[in-house]
Scaffold this motif. Sequence first.
Motif, PDB file in Angstrom:
ATOM      1  N   SER A   1       0.832  -1.209   0.000  1.00 24.90           N
ATOM      2  CA  SER A   1       0.000   0.000   0.000  1.00 24.90           C
ATOM      3  C   SER A   1       0.861   1.249   0.000  1.00 24.90           C
ATOM      4  O   SER A   1       0.567   2.233  -0.700  1.00 24.90           O
ATOM      5  CB  SER A   1      -0.917   0.002   1.233  1.00 24.90           C
ATOM      6  N   PHE A   2       1.915   1.230   0.798  1.00 27.03           N
ATOM      7  CA  PHE A   2       2.848   2.360   0.866  1.00 27.03           C
ATOM      8  C   PHE A   2       3.485   2.591  -0.504  1.00 27.03           C
ATOM      9  O   PHE A   2       3.544   3.722  -1.005  1.00 27.03           O
ATOM     10  CB  PHE A   2       3.903   2.046   1.923  1.00 27.03           C
ATOM     11  N   GLN A   3       3.944   1.528  -1.132  1.00 28.64           N
ATOM     12  CA  GLN A   3       4.572   1.643  -2.445  1.00 28.64           C
ATOM     13  C   GLN A   3       3.601   2.206  -3.481  1.00 28.64           C
ATOM     14  O   GLN A   3       3.981   3.021  -4.334  1.00 28.64           O
ATOM     15  CB  GLN A   3       5.080   0.275  -2.899  1.00 28.64           C
ATOM     16  N   GLU A   4       2.347   1.791  -3.406  1.00 28.53           N
ATOM     17  CA  GLU A   4       1.346   2.284  -4.351  1.00 28.53           C
ATOM     18  C   GLU A   4       1.157   3.795  -4.227  1.00 28.53           C
ATOM     19  O   GLU A   4       1.003   4.498  -5.231  1.00 28.53           O
ATOM     20  CB  GLU A   4       0.012   1.559  -4.115  1.00 28.53           C
ATOM     21  N   VAL A   5       1.175   4.290  -2.987  1.00 27.67           N
ATOM     22  CA  VAL A   5       1.046   5.731  -2.764  1.00 27.67           C
ATOM     23  C   VAL A   5       2.233   6.466  -3.383  1.00 27.67           C
ATOM     24  O   VAL A   5       2.063   7.486  -4.067  1.00 27.67           O
ATOM     25  CB  VAL A   5       0.947   6.045  -1.249  1.00 27.67           C
ATOM     26  N   VAL A   6       3.432   5.950  -3.156  1.00 32.69           N
ATOM     27  CA  VAL A   6       4.635   6.595  -3.683  1.00 32.69           C
ATOM     28  C   VAL A   6       4.639   6.567  -5.211  1.00 32.69           C
ATOM     29  O   VAL A   6       4.918   7.572  -5.868  1.00 32.69           O
ATOM     30  CB  VAL A   6       5.913   5.924  -3.130  1.00 32.69           C
ATOM     31  N   ARG A   7       4.299   5.414  -5.774  1.00 33.92           N
ATOM     32  CA  ARG A   7       4.273   5.302  -7.243  1.00 33.92           C
ATOM     33  C   ARG A   7       3.249   6.256  -7.859  1.00 33.92           C
ATOM     34  O   ARG A   7       3.520   6.900  -8.878  1.00 33.92           O
ATOM     35  CB  ARG A   7       3.946   3.869  -7.656  1.00 33.92           C
ATOM     36  N   SER A   8       2.062   6.341  -7.247  1.00 30.65           N
ATOM     37  CA  SER A   8       1.016   7.202  -7.800  1.00 30.65           C
ATOM     38  C   SER A   8       1.378   8.676  -7.671  1.00 30.65           C
ATOM     39  O   SER A   8       0.959   9.505  -8.490  1.00 30.65           O
ATOM     40  CB  SER A   8      -0.315   6.933  -7.089  1.00 30.65           C
ATOM     41  N   THR A   9       2.175   9.004  -6.664  1.00 31.58           N
ATOM     42  CA  THR A   9       2.568  10.402  -6.439  1.00 31.58           C
ATOM     43  C   THR A   9       3.765  10.798  -7.290  1.00 31.58           C
ATOM     44  O   THR A   9       3.771  11.836  -7.940  1.00 31.58           O
ATOM     45  CB  THR A   9       2.915  10.630  -4.956  1.00 31.58           C
ATOM     46  N   ARG A  10       4.786   9.960  -7.276  1.00 28.54           N
ATOM     47  CA  ARG A  10       6.042  10.318  -7.929  1.00 28.54           C
ATOM     48  C   ARG A  10       6.096   9.881  -9.385  1.00 28.54           C
ATOM     49  O   ARG A  10       6.841  10.457 -10.184  1.00 28.54           O
ATOM     50  CB  ARG A  10       7.225   9.692  -7.165  1.00 28.54           C
ATOM     51  N   GLY A  11       5.324   8.851  -9.751  1.00 32.53           N
ATOM     52  CA  GLY A  11       5.218   8.436 -11.146  1.00 32.53           C
ATOM     53  C   GLY A  11       6.568   8.193 -11.801  1.00 32.53           C
ATOM     54  O   GLY A  11       7.431   7.515 -11.256  1.00 32.53           O
ATOM     55  N   ASN A  12       6.751   8.796 -12.982  1.00 27.59           N
ATOM     56  CA  ASN A  12       7.993   8.572 -13.727  1.00 27.59           C
ATOM     57  C   ASN A  12       9.154   9.434 -13.225  1.00 27.59           C
ATOM     58  O   ASN A  12      10.226   9.448 -13.821  1.00 27.59           O
ATOM     59  CB  ASN A  12       7.775   8.834 -15.228  1.00 27.59           C
ATOM     60  N   LYS A  13       8.940  10.162 -12.119  1.00 23.62           N
ATOM     61  CA  LYS A  13      10.038  10.930 -11.525  1.00 23.62           C
ATOM     62  C   LYS A  13      11.002  10.025 -10.763  1.00 23.62           C
ATOM     63  O   LYS A  13      12.140  10.406 -10.494  1.00 23.62           O
ATOM     64  CB  LYS A  13       9.487  12.005 -10.581  1.00 23.62           C
ATOM     65  N   LEU A  14      10.538   8.833 -10.376  1.00 21.80           N
ATOM     66  CA  LEU A  14      11.360   7.918  -9.592  1.00 21.80           C
ATOM     67  C   LEU A  14      12.481   7.319 -10.426  1.00 21.80           C
ATOM     68  O   LEU A  14      12.280   6.945 -11.585  1.00 21.80           O
ATOM     69  CB  LEU A  14      10.499   6.783  -9.025  1.00 21.80           C
ATOM     70  N   ASP A  15      13.644   7.213  -9.823  1.00 21.47           N
ATOM     71  CA  ASP A  15      14.757   6.503 -10.439  1.00 21.47           C
ATOM     72  C   ASP A  15      14.581   5.022 -10.106  1.00 21.47           C
ATOM     73  O   ASP A  15      14.835   4.589  -8.987  1.00 21.47           O
ATOM     74  CB  ASP A  15      16.079   7.026  -9.876  1.00 21.47           C
ATOM     75  N   THR A  16      14.134   4.245 -11.060  1.00 21.05           N
ATOM     76  CA  THR A  16      13.838   2.833 -10.820  1.00 21.05           C
ATOM     77  C   THR A  16      14.971   1.913 -11.272  1.00 21.05           C
ATOM     78  O   THR A  16      14.766   0.714 -11.442  1.00 21.05           O
ATOM     79  CB  THR A  16      12.534   2.436 -11.548  1.00 21.05           C
ATOM     80  N   SER A  17      16.163   2.475 -11.469  1.00 20.65           N
ATOM     81  CA  SER A  17      17.288   1.645 -11.897  1.00 20.65           C
ATOM     82  C   SER A  17      17.656   0.611 -10.835  1.00 20.65           C
ATOM     83  O   SER A  17      18.199  -0.442 -11.149  1.00 20.65           O
ATOM     84  CB  SER A  17      18.508   2.519 -12.209  1.00 20.65           C
ATOM     85  N   ASN A  18      17.369   0.932  -9.570  1.00 21.10           N
ATOM     86  CA  ASN A  18      17.555  -0.025  -8.482  1.00 21.10           C
ATOM     87  C   ASN A  18      16.325   0.056  -7.585  1.00 21.10           C
ATOM     88  O   ASN A  18      16.370   0.527  -6.450  1.00 21.10           O
ATOM     89  CB  ASN A  18      18.828   0.282  -7.690  1.00 21.10           C
ATOM     90  N   GLU A  19      15.198  -0.413  -8.141  1.00 23.03           N
ATOM     91  CA  GLU A  19      13.913  -0.217  -7.484  1.00 23.03           C
ATOM     92  C   GLU A  19      13.838  -0.900  -6.121  1.00 23.03           C
ATOM     93  O   GLU A  19      13.207  -0.384  -5.198  1.00 23.03           O
ATOM     94  CB  GLU A  19      12.780  -0.727  -8.382  1.00 23.03           C
ATOM     95  N   ASP A  20      14.472  -2.052  -5.985  1.00 18.44           N
ATOM     96  CA  ASP A  20      14.429  -2.748  -4.700  1.00 18.44           C
ATOM     97  C   ASP A  20      14.983  -1.887  -3.581  1.00 18.44           C
ATOM     98  O   ASP A  20      14.520  -1.963  -2.438  1.00 18.44           O
ATOM     99  CB  ASP A  20      15.210  -4.067  -4.776  1.00 18.44           C
ATOM    100  N   ASP A  21      15.977  -1.071  -3.903  1.00 18.12           N
ATOM    101  CA  ASP A  21      16.567  -0.209  -2.891  1.00 18.12           C
ATOM    102  C   ASP A  21      15.587   0.861  -2.433  1.00 18.12           C
ATOM    103  O   ASP A  21      15.594   1.266  -1.264  1.00 18.12           O
ATOM    104  CB  ASP A  21      17.839   0.445  -3.447  1.00 18.12           C
ATOM    105  N   LEU A  22      14.732   1.331  -3.355  1.00 16.39           N
ATOM    106  CA  LEU A  22      13.742   2.346  -2.999  1.00 16.39           C
ATOM    107  C   LEU A  22      12.782   1.843  -1.926  1.00 16.39           C
ATOM    108  O   LEU A  22      12.367   2.590  -1.036  1.00 16.39           O
ATOM    109  CB  LEU A  22      12.933   2.756  -4.229  1.00 16.39           C
ATOM    110  N   TRP A  23      12.420   0.565  -2.011  1.00  8.51           N
ATOM    111  CA  TRP A  23      11.415   0.002  -1.101  1.00  8.51           C
ATOM    112  C   TRP A  23      12.043  -0.760   0.065  1.00  8.51           C
ATOM    113  O   TRP A  23      11.367  -1.473   0.780  1.00  8.51           O
ATOM    114  CB  TRP A  23      10.478  -0.941  -1.859  1.00  8.51           C
ATOM    115  N   SER A  24      13.348  -0.586   0.269  1.00  8.13           N
ATOM    116  CA  SER A  24      14.067  -1.381   1.268  1.00  8.13           C
ATOM    117  C   SER A  24      13.927  -0.846   2.687  1.00  8.13           C
ATOM    118  O   SER A  24      14.378  -1.490   3.634  1.00  8.13           O
ATOM    119  CB  SER A  24      15.559  -1.439   0.908  1.00  8.13           C
ATOM    120  N   GLY A  25      13.336   0.330   2.850  1.00 10.30           N
ATOM    121  CA  GLY A  25      13.257   0.937   4.179  1.00 10.30           C
ATOM    122  C   GLY A  25      14.417   1.870   4.465  1.00 10.30           C
ATOM    123  O   GLY A  25      14.512   2.432   5.557  1.00 10.30           O
TER     124      GLY A  25
END
Length: 269
Positions: free
Chosen positions: A152-176
């Motif tokens: 749920s937390f990730q969904e909020v971040v994705r919907s807010t930041r969209g394509n602004k996120l650097d997803t080259s290392n996406e696991d690190d973004l959601w690692s806490g």
Amino acid sequence: MSKQLRPMLKVEKWLKRAFLPGMRTFRPSAVAIVITSPGGSAAQSELIHQRVRSLAQQTGTTVYTFAEDVAASGGYWLMCAGDEMYSTATSLVGSIGVITAGFGLHRVLEKYEIERRVFTAGKYKDQLDPFRQVKPGEVERVQELLSDLHESFQEVVRSTRGNKLDTSNEDDLWSGRIWTGRQAAKLGLIDSVGTVESVCKQKFGEKTVFVQCGEPPRAGLLDAFGARAPLSFGQMGWSQGSAYQAATGAAQGFLDEVEYRSMMARYGL
């Protein structure tokens, strides 16, 4: 976040005052929300986030969110309520994760030969009781709950930041993990580095007027000893408070300092 009053109820009046000032001749150009929070209840974070977005849509008002010391975990969830998100270069931002913790005290009962009696109706009602050993399957069930909240937390971040996120290392973004403001800007977790004053004056001009909608500053521990004069916010502006306010605010100031230091210690600072 107050333990005596749920955060959503506590901020509701201030949100209404910010978005709906109640004066026909005055409408805010934007609402700026300044956040210092290491996190808290996922449900309360979601409720406040949804309320901010609801009022923004209802009034057609742009929202800017700003991190000061820390906007982590639930604090970052709140930041995502902004149309644009900012922090100082040295703010701590992120911690997109979910945590629960407890203690295992069953050996203490065994040592002192204490018999604990618990009666439940419902197979999982005593799940992770700290006074007994963990039962098979309990860890997996708790992990399922945490994983769902994390999603749920990730969904909020994705919907807010969209394509602004650097997803080259996406696991690190959601690692806490947490990041400084500069690091968060590079990752797309915020829009840029900036303070509420600098950003708003850049957008609306040097003559921008800020109307505060929130709890006024409380007298702190130093006030009780005359180290500084306490302030209160009245209809005519800032004025000196009384010695009584200083004395009654001293204990709360001390508790605030303890909470702040604990928050910093949580991140090893």
